[in-house]
Design an enzyme around this catalytic site. Structure first.
Site, short mmCIF file in Angstrom:
data_model
loop_
_atom_site.label_atom_id
_atom_site.label_comp_id
_atom_site.label_asym_id
_atom_site.label_seq_id
_atom_site.Cartn_x
_atom_site.Cartn_y
_atom_site.Cartn_z
N CYS A 88 34.22 34.07 44.24
CA CYS A 88 34.44 35.48 44.62
C CYS A 88 33.41 35.97 45.63
O CYS A 88 33.57 37.04 46.21
CB CYS A 88 34.42 36.37 43.38
N HIS A 137 32.62 43.64 45.16
CA HIS A 137 33.70 42.77 44.70
C HIS A 137 34.43 43.48 43.58
O HIS A 137 33.81 44.06 42.70
CB HIS A 137 33.11 41.45 44.22
N ASN A 190 41.73 41.56 40.70
CA ASN A 190 40.68 40.72 41.29
C ASN A 190 41.35 39.67 42.18
O ASN A 190 41.99 38.73 41.68
CB ASN A 190 39.89 40.06 40.15
#
Ligand code: UT7
Length: 328
Positions: A112, A253, A283
């Site tokens: 990520c 994020h 996500n």
């Protein structure tokens, strides 16, 4: 000379998977997902398409915005954990689809944090004067590696792509100012896809054991994520003589709204300073930050000379922040 972001773009598939639909697939409910994660829906790419499909569209939007035709692109770095195939890179597919006929490039696996790693890497090529531009993409088709029978993971992840074009700035007033990056392999056991690589090549047995799906120990990752993102962000601000109050925008994020909220509080930020779109996309791994930047730019939220801090945490573990002054 600093590298500036001269164009930004994103792509989100049309098909949405809502919390209500997930209620019919696993033992979960809209209230749990909303309260625990902040997510209401996520987008899912057509099964027959690959990550490069989304990456190409986000990249095209960034190039168009910058006014740079694909044939003038010199470097493509594609941050992803879900390339179309093991070999070759998804970057090579994007190069062909875009018609970027004079470039080189590669995929980068930073989980990520992939887009943050790509941005830090890309700006080196610009600052040295070696290249005139670099196309940096974060894209993931998480639906390809999610077990839709595992409620620990299937409610969180979605598919998307985001991209930026980097070019040399006219002066040092704007652009990528600083970054701080980290990695700690302690995270291997807490967040992984065990099957399909060289240690556990795909066999009937790895598939039967569902080793080609994402495994995550959510609670442990959550704690490391809050600590990692807030510590690295504080370090970067302090190093540049700034505090949370000086920031115009934090683009974190988007893994869990509670993580974003905790990081914001540690940095002393108000909700207005934080860019959040997790409710619509979930996500999307390497895509979350360029997707959020592209949307915020489209909504005229970013102004020239705004201080923007990007921060991410992901598989590895990997984490890092980038500090920049908006230039467009
Ligand atoms: O992007 C890369 C980095 N990834 C992250 O940053 C993700 C970090 N982790 C998280 O976001 C959170 O840990 C999750 C969203 C994955 C899970 O949230 P949590 O608040 O940590 O829940 P939990 O795993 O501690 O589970 C709490 C309860 C458990 O029930 P009991 O034991 O208290 O009875 C779970 O079985 O919630 C249950 N649960 C669910 N219930 C309904 C877990 N998942 C679900 C679900 N629906 N989907």
């Amino acid at each position: 000379m600093r590298a500036i972001i001269s164009g930004v773009g994103h792509y989100s598939p049309e098909r949405k998977l809502t919390n209500k639909e997930l209620e019919k697939m696993v033992d979960t409910n809209d209230e749990w997902i909303t309260v625990r994660t902040g997510i209401k829906e996520r987008a899912i790419l057509d099964p027959e398409k690959g990550t490069s499909y989304m990456a190409t569209r986000a990249a095209k939007m960034a190039c168009d915005q910058a006014g740079v035709p694909p044939e003038e692109i010199e470097l493509i770095i594609l941050a992803t954990i879900t390339p179309d195939m093991m070999v070759p890179s998804a970057a090579a597919i994007v190069q062909k689809e875009l018609g970027a006929d004079h470039c080189w490039g590669y995929d980068l696996n930073g989980g990520c944090t992939g887009f943050i790693y790509a941005l830090a890497t890309g700006c080196q090529f610009i600052e040295t004067g070696k290249y005139r531009n670099a196309l940096l993409i974060g894209a993931d088709k998480m639906s390809a590696i999610i077990n839709y029978e595992d409620r620990n993971t299937c409610v969180i992840f979605g598919d998307a792509a985001g991209a930026v074009l980097l070019e040399p700035g006219a002066d040092d007033a704007r652009g990528i100012v600083d970054f701080d990056l980290h990695m700690d392999g302690v995270g291997v056991e807490y967040l992984n896809v065990l099957g399909g690589g060289s240690r556990h090549p795909a066999t009937m047995d790895t598939v039967k054991k569902k080793m080609h799906y994402v495994y995550q120990d959510g609670k442990t990752v959550f704690k490391y994520a809050v600590k990692g993102m807030s510590t690295v962000s504080e370090t970067l601000l302090r190093r540049n003589g700034l505090t949370g109050r000086d920031l115009d925008h934090l683009v974190p994020h988007q893994a869990n709204f509670r993580i974003i909220d905790a990081v914001g509080k540690k940095l002393g930020l108000t909700p207005e300073q934080i860019v959040v779109n997790i409710e619509k996309y979930g996500n999307t791994t390497a895509a979350t930050i360029p997707l959020a930047m592209s949307e915020a730019h489209q909504e005229h939220r970013f102004k020239k000379d705004d201080w923007i801090l990007l921060t991410a945490f992901g598989a590895g573990f990997t984490w890092g922040s980038v500090l920049l002054k908006w230039a467009i």
